[in-house]
Design a protein around this motif. Structure first.
Motif, short mmCIF file in Angstrom:
data_model
loop_
_atom_site.label_atom_id
_atom_site.label_comp_id
_atom_site.label_asym_id
_atom_site.label_seq_id
_atom_site.Cartn_x
_atom_site.Cartn_y
_atom_site.Cartn_z
N VAL A 206 9.02 2.95 1.65
CA VAL A 206 8.17 3.70 0.73
C VAL A 206 8.90 4.98 0.34
N HIS A 207 9.00 5.22 -0.96
CA HIS A 207 9.69 6.42 -1.43
C HIS A 207 8.92 7.66 -0.98
N PRO A 208 9.62 8.70 -0.51
CA PRO A 208 8.93 9.89 0.00
C PRO A 208 8.10 10.63 -1.03
N ALA A 209 8.32 10.37 -2.32
CA ALA A 209 7.54 11.05 -3.36
C ALA A 209 6.23 10.33 -3.68
N THR A 210 6.00 9.17 -3.10
CA THR A 210 4.84 8.35 -3.45
C THR A 210 3.53 9.10 -3.30
#
Length: 329
Positions: A206-210
Motif C-alpha cells: 500500500v502506497h504511504p500516501a493512500t
C-alpha cells in the motif's frame, strides 16, 4: 462507488447481485440511486423489474453519462443533478415525494479515480483537485493554505493516518518553497518522509500516501457529512416497507451507516434491564434491520474485482414510524 474496475479494465458494480437482492425491485415501484456513477446499479434494477429509477449525482461527467443512459430506458429513468444528501428536497422538486427504496454507493467512483485530470489518485500525475462536483475548494487549496494543526487533524481524522503530524509538518515546510499543484508532487513528499515500510508475506503493498489522499478527498467533498445527511434524507422519503441499501468502502463510512441503522431500528443502548424502574424504550423505530452485520464480497467477486475487497453492504427496511430528522454520529 459502483463502477469499480475489474481485471481486464471493465467497470463493474461492487456487490451488484447483493444490492439488487437487498433492494428487491418490484414492477411499478420507484427507487433512488443516490450515487449514479456509471449507472451499474441503475441498469441492474431496471432490468430486474418494470420499475422507475431516479438517479442523483453531483459530478457533471456523471450527468452527461446519465443523459445517454436515459435513452436506453425512456420513461423509466431520470437523472437529477445535486448531492444525495439533499435528496429529501431534490426529489419533491421533480414530483417525487415517496419512494420504495434507496441505494447509496459511498465514496469515489472508478471513473473519477482513473481519470488523472480529476486529481483523485497518484497512480497517474494530475492536478491536485479531488472535487466531485468540479467546483469549490480543491485539495491543492487545502494543502497550500491550511494551518499545520488543521492539516494534521484532517489527515488523522479522515485518513486514520498515525503519522499525520509528521506529514502536515513536511507539507507546510515544502510549500514555502513551492506550492503543491500535482498529485505526484504530494505523493512523492509523503513517500520520501514515510517510506514504504515492511510488507507481510502475501500482502499487497500500500502506497504511504493512500491514507492522506483519502483524507483530503473526504474533506474536500464533505463525504461523511454528505453520508449523514443522505441517511436522514432516505429515512424521510422511503415509504413503509421500502428498503435502504448502502455500500461503503472504509471503516469511517461503514461505522456511520452501522450506527445510523442501529439507532433508527431501536438497537442503540438505552438503559440497563438490571436497574430498577421502567426502561425508556425511546421513539418507535423508523427502520428494521433485515440482516445483522454487513454483507461482504465473495471470493469469486474478489478474484475478478480486487477493488471490492473493502466493500460492505448494509440494509434496513422502513417501518411506518415518523422520520426522526437530522442525525449526527
Amino acid at each position: 462507488m459502483d463502477n469499480a474496475r475489474a481485471k481486464g479494465g471493465k467497470h463493474i458494480p461492487v456487490l451488484l447481485n447483493e444490492v439488487v437482492h437487498a433492494l428487491k425491485p418490484v414492477d411499478g415501484e420507484v427507487y433512488v440511486d443516490g450515487t449514479f456513477g456509471a449507472g451499474g446499479y441503475c441498469r441492474a434494477v431496471l432490468e430486474t423489474a418494470d420499475c422507475k429509477v431516479i438517479a442523483i449525482d453531483r459530478d457533471p461527467d456523471a450527468i452527461r453519462r446519465a443523459e445517454e443512459f436515459a435513452k436506453e430506458f425512456p420513461g423509466r429513468f431520470q437523472i437529477v443533478e445535486g448531492c444525495f444528501g439533499d435528496m429529501a428536497a431534490l426529489l419533491p422538486a421533480v414530483g417525487i415525494n415517496k419512494v420504495d427504496g434507496v441505494m447509496l454507493d459511498i465514496g469515489v467512483s472508478s471513473f473519477q479515480l482513473d481519470e488523472a485530470e480529476r486529481g483523485f489518485s497518484f497512480r497517474e500525475d494530475g492536478p491536485l483537485d479531488m472535487r466531485m462536483a468540479q467546483d469549490g475548494e480543491t485539495a491543492a487549496d487545502v494543502v497550500n493554505t491550511y494551518e499545520q494543526d488543521t492539516l494534521a487533524n484532517i489527515i488523522y481524522d479522515y485518513g486514520e493516518e498515525r503519522q499525520s503530524r509528521k506529514i502536515a509538518a513536511a507539507i507546510v515546510k515544502d510549500r514555502e518553497e513551492e506550492p503543491f499543484t500535482t498529485t505526484r508532487q504530494l505523493a512523492g513528499l509523503i513517500e520520501r518522509i514515510l517510506g514504504f515500510g515492511q510488507r507481510k508475506k502475501g500482502q499487497k503493498q500500500v502506497h504511504p500516501a493512500t491514507r492522506t489522499f483519502q483524507a483530503l478527498r473526504i474533506h474536500v467533498n464533505d463525504e461523511l457529512g454528505e453520508l449523514r445527511r443522505g441517511l436522514a434524507g432516505a429515512e424521510e422519503i422511503i415509504a413503509e416497507d421500502g428498503r435502504l441499501v448502502v455500500v461503503s468502502f472504509h471503516s469511517l463510512e461503514d461505522r456511520i451507516v452501522k450506527q445510523f441503522m442501529a439507532e433508527r431500528s431501536g438497537r442503540s443502548s438505552g438503559g440497563s434491564r438490571h436497574m430498577p424502574g421502567p426502561i425508556d424504550m425511546g421513539p418507535e423505530p423508523s427502520f428494521r434491520q433485515i440482516k445483522k452485520g454487513a454483507v461482504k464480497p465473495s471470493d469469486d467477486e474478489l478474484d475478478v474485482n480486487p477493488r471490492a475487497r473493502s466493500s460492505r453492504l448494509r440494509v434496513a427496511e422502513r417501518t411506518g414510524a415518523s422520520a426522526k430528522g437530522a442525525w449526527h454520529a
